[in-house]
Design an enzyme around this catalytic site. Structure first.
Site, PDB file in Angstrom:
ATOM      1  N   THR A 179       0.865  -1.191   0.000  1.00 36.06           N
ATOM      2  CA  THR A 179       0.000   0.000   0.000  1.00 36.06           C
ATOM      3  C   THR A 179       0.897   1.235   0.000  1.00 36.06           C
ATOM      4  OG1 THR A 179      -1.595  -1.240   1.332  1.00 36.06           O
ATOM      5  CG2 THR A 179      -1.900   1.155   1.209  1.00 36.06           C
TER       6      THR A 179
ATOM      7  N   LYS B 254      -8.000   1.616  -3.006  1.00 32.46           N
ATOM      8  CA  LYS B 254      -7.426   1.030  -1.778  1.00 32.46           C
ATOM      9  C   LYS B 254      -7.484   2.053  -0.630  1.00 32.46           C
ATOM     10  CE  LYS B 254      -4.792  -1.517   0.941  1.00 32.46           C
ATOM     11  NZ  LYS B 254      -5.427  -2.514   1.795  1.00 32.46           N
TER      12      LYS B 254
ATOM     13  N   LYS C  16       0.539   4.528   8.856  1.00 30.01           N
ATOM     14  CA  LYS C  16       1.092   4.963   7.557  1.00 30.01           C
ATOM     15  C   LYS C  16      -0.031   5.171   6.553  1.00 30.01           C
ATOM     16  CE  LYS C  16       1.901   1.723   4.918  1.00 30.01           C
ATOM     17  NZ  LYS C  16       1.310   0.934   3.844  1.00 30.01           N
TER      18      LYS C  16
HETATM   19  P1  NAP Z   1       5.133  -6.670   7.780  1.00 33.96           P
HETATM   20  O1  NAP Z   1       4.667  -7.992   8.253  1.00 33.96           O
HETATM   21  O2  NAP Z   1       5.541  -5.660   8.786  1.00 33.96           O
HETATM   22  O3  NAP Z   1       6.320  -6.918   6.769  1.00 33.96           O
HETATM   23  C1  NAP Z   1       7.054  -5.847   6.252  1.00 33.96           C
HETATM   24  C2  NAP Z   1       8.103  -6.393   5.322  1.00 33.96           C
HETATM   25  O4  NAP Z   1       8.878  -5.294   4.823  1.00 33.96           O
HETATM   26  C3  NAP Z   1       9.091  -7.331   5.997  1.00 33.96           C
HETATM   27  O5  NAP Z   1       9.489  -8.243   5.011  1.00 33.96           O
HETATM   28  C4  NAP Z   1      10.222  -6.394   6.376  1.00 33.96           C
HETATM   29  O6  NAP Z   1      11.471  -7.030   6.491  1.00 33.96           O
HETATM   30  C5  NAP Z   1      10.241  -5.491   5.174  1.00 33.96           C
HETATM   31  N1  NAP Z   1      10.891  -4.206   5.451  1.00 33.96           N
HETATM   32  C6  NAP Z   1      10.526  -3.289   6.386  1.00 33.96           C
HETATM   33  N2  NAP Z   1      11.342  -2.217   6.315  1.00 33.96           N
HETATM   34  C7  NAP Z   1      12.256  -2.486   5.351  1.00 33.96           C
HETATM   35  C8  NAP Z   1      13.353  -1.785   4.828  1.00 33.96           C
HETATM   36  N3  NAP Z   1      13.689  -0.556   5.272  1.00 33.96           N
HETATM   37  N4  NAP Z   1      14.080  -2.360   3.844  1.00 33.96           N
HETATM   38  C9  NAP Z   1      13.757  -3.599   3.379  1.00 33.96           C
HETATM   39  N5  NAP Z   1      12.699  -4.322   3.829  1.00 33.96           N
HETATM   40  C10 NAP Z   1      11.958  -3.764   4.805  1.00 33.96           C
HETATM   41  O7  NAP Z   1       4.053  -5.945   6.855  1.00 33.96           O
HETATM   42  P2  NAP Z   1       2.829  -6.550   6.035  1.00 33.96           P
HETATM   43  O8  NAP Z   1       1.657  -6.584   6.932  1.00 33.96           O
HETATM   44  O9  NAP Z   1       3.261  -7.747   5.308  1.00 33.96           O
HETATM   45  O10 NAP Z   1       2.553  -5.332   5.031  1.00 33.96           O
HETATM   46  C11 NAP Z   1       3.256  -5.141   3.827  1.00 33.96           C
HETATM   47  C12 NAP Z   1       2.497  -4.134   2.964  1.00 33.96           C
HETATM   48  O11 NAP Z   1       1.172  -4.624   2.747  1.00 33.96           O
HETATM   49  C13 NAP Z   1       2.302  -2.757   3.600  1.00 33.96           C
HETATM   50  O12 NAP Z   1       2.323  -1.769   2.600  1.00 33.96           O
HETATM   51  C14 NAP Z   1       0.915  -2.851   4.225  1.00 33.96           C
HETATM   52  O13 NAP Z   1       0.319  -1.582   4.401  1.00 33.96           O
HETATM   53  C15 NAP Z   1       0.211  -3.678   3.180  1.00 33.96           C
HETATM   54  N6  NAP Z   1      -0.960  -4.443   3.648  1.00 33.96           N
HETATM   55  C16 NAP Z   1      -0.927  -5.112   4.831  1.00 33.96           C
HETATM   56  C17 NAP Z   1      -2.044  -5.824   5.214  1.00 33.96           C
HETATM   57  C18 NAP Z   1      -2.106  -6.572   6.520  1.00 33.96           C
HETATM   58  O14 NAP Z   1      -3.230  -6.867   6.965  1.00 33.96           O
HETATM   59  N7  NAP Z   1      -1.009  -6.931   7.158  1.00 33.96           N
HETATM   60  C19 NAP Z   1      -3.182  -5.855   4.395  1.00 33.96           C
HETATM   61  C20 NAP Z   1      -3.161  -5.196   3.169  1.00 33.96           C
HETATM   62  C21 NAP Z   1      -2.048  -4.492   2.810  1.00 33.96           C
HETATM   63  P3  NAP Z   1      12.023  -7.544   7.912  1.00 33.96           P
HETATM   64  O15 NAP Z   1      11.438  -8.910   8.080  1.00 33.96           O
HETATM   65  O16 NAP Z   1      13.487  -7.522   7.750  1.00 33.96           O
HETATM   66  O17 NAP Z   1      11.545  -6.571   8.954  1.00 33.96           O
END
Ligand code: NAP
Length: 297
Positions: A104, A180, A248
């Site tokens: 997102t 979105k 965010k």
């Molecule tokens: P998450 O579990 O916090 O995972 C974040 C990922 O990004 C991890 O692989 C993390 O790596 C990596 N990352 C963070 N900072 C980084 C950096 N500076 N450089 C390189 N890699 C980095 O998040 P998520 O829930 O999967 O969400 C990912 C995206 O999907 C976001 O944009 C979120 O808004 C969107 N989203 C999430 C959901 C939900 O329900 N969770 C639903 C729809 C959309 P590390 O493992 O090393 O920390």
């Protein structure tokens, strides 16, 4: 061989960058569907379990992307996506490779990433998803997609592997990111109102369980209210959607609204609740921990 040129799912290679809550679940479902998947994660040990499902765990993003027909990015923000992808990753894709950008990133973020793709001569599909940890694990996401019409058919098997439904919204990247933000604003507003409602119930000496019970199954109910409301009542927030990422998203919504001179006081209040929850150490917990921000206000 890319899928559109007669290649099967089996011979289609996909790189997934970011194996957090969403990316890991999506990678697993792509593997289950028979795709060849290369994964990369900043913290390698979090990606390593995917090797048991058949993923190639890469040492860097370029290695994951080498010769891939599709690139999926599932990272927190446009800035992180841009930094991780850079020119090296896009240049490593197979000829005619397609970038499915599922993080997102909002409207201006999407614009920046489109420019990056254009500079590298890579097809870009704006493809944020609706749904959280469990739908991602079950391959039940809703994919909002916008991008060149001629890519639609080629992308379908990939989206079908991670989602139950894909809405192809039009040829312009950005259409999907706009929808979105609209959907997320609804969720964030609901969450803020829910947290305040539970706080109000407690302040008035009303058992908040009673509130959830009286709305259950009726027109005022929502599965979301039941699920997140029970987390707030218990004060336990096992993470499906990290609160920091929800904050965010509210920032992206407020930025988009400000660009159209639209005031969003409800979303501003939600942002403040999230900020207080982050200040009191709940940023890595589920977004339902917004309740802790309401409590401390
Ligand atoms: P998450 O579990 O916090 O995972 C974040 C990922 O990004 C991890 O692989 C993390 O790596 C990596 N990352 C963070 N900072 C980084 C950096 N500076 N450089 C390189 N890699 C980095 O998040 P998520 O829930 O999967 O969400 C990912 C995206 O999907 C976001 O944009 C979120 O808004 C969107 N989203 C999430 C959901 C939900 O329900 N969770 C639903 C729809 C959309 P590390 O493992 O090393 O920390």
């Amino acid at each position: 061989m890319p899928a559109e040129s007669g290649g099967s799912v089996m011979s289609t290679r996909i790189a997934v960058l970011g194996t957090g809550i969403m990316g890991a679940a999506m990678a697993k479902n792509l593997l289950k569907a028979g795709f060849e998947v290369g994964v990369w994660n900043r913290t390698r040990r979090k990606a390593e379990p995917l090797a048991e499902d058949g993923a190639m765990v890469a040492a860097n993003p370029e290695e994951a992307a080498e010769g891939a027909d599709f690139l999926i990015t599932m990272l927190p923000t446009a800035e992180v996506v841009g930094d991780v992808v850079g020119d090296g990753v896009l240049g490593a894709l197979a000829r005619d490779g397609v970038w499915l950008q599922t993080s997102t990133v909002g409207i201006s973020g999407c614009g920046e990433l489109v420019k990056l793709a254009e500079r590298a001569g890579v097809h870009y599909v704006d493809a944020p998803v609706l749904g959280t940890k469990q739908p991602a694990e079950q391959g039940e996401l809703v994919v909002l997609a916008s991008g060149p019409e001629e890519l639609k058919e080629r992308c379908e098997p990939v989206f079908d592997a991670v989602g139950r439904r894909t809405l192809w919204l039009g040829p312009e990247p950005g259409e999907a990111s706009r929808l979105k933000l609209v959907a997320n604003n609804w969720i964030d507003g609901l969450l803020g109102a829910l947290a305040e409602t539970i706080a109000l119930a407690r302040a008035l000496g009303v058992d908040p369980e009673r509130f959830l019970n009286i709305i259950e199954g009726g027109q005022m109910d929502s599965p979301y209210a039941q699920m997140k409301g029970r987390m707030m009542i218990k004060g336990e927030y096992p993470v499906s959607f990290p609160l920091e990422l929800a904050r965010k998203d509210v920032g992206l919504i407020l930025e988009a609204a400000a660009g159209r001179a639209l005031g969003m006081p409800v979303s501003e209040a939600v942002a403040s609740h999230f900020d207080r929850a982050i200040e009191s150490g709940h940023g890595q917990e589920d977004m339902a921990a917004i309740y802790e921000g309401v409590q401390s206000s």
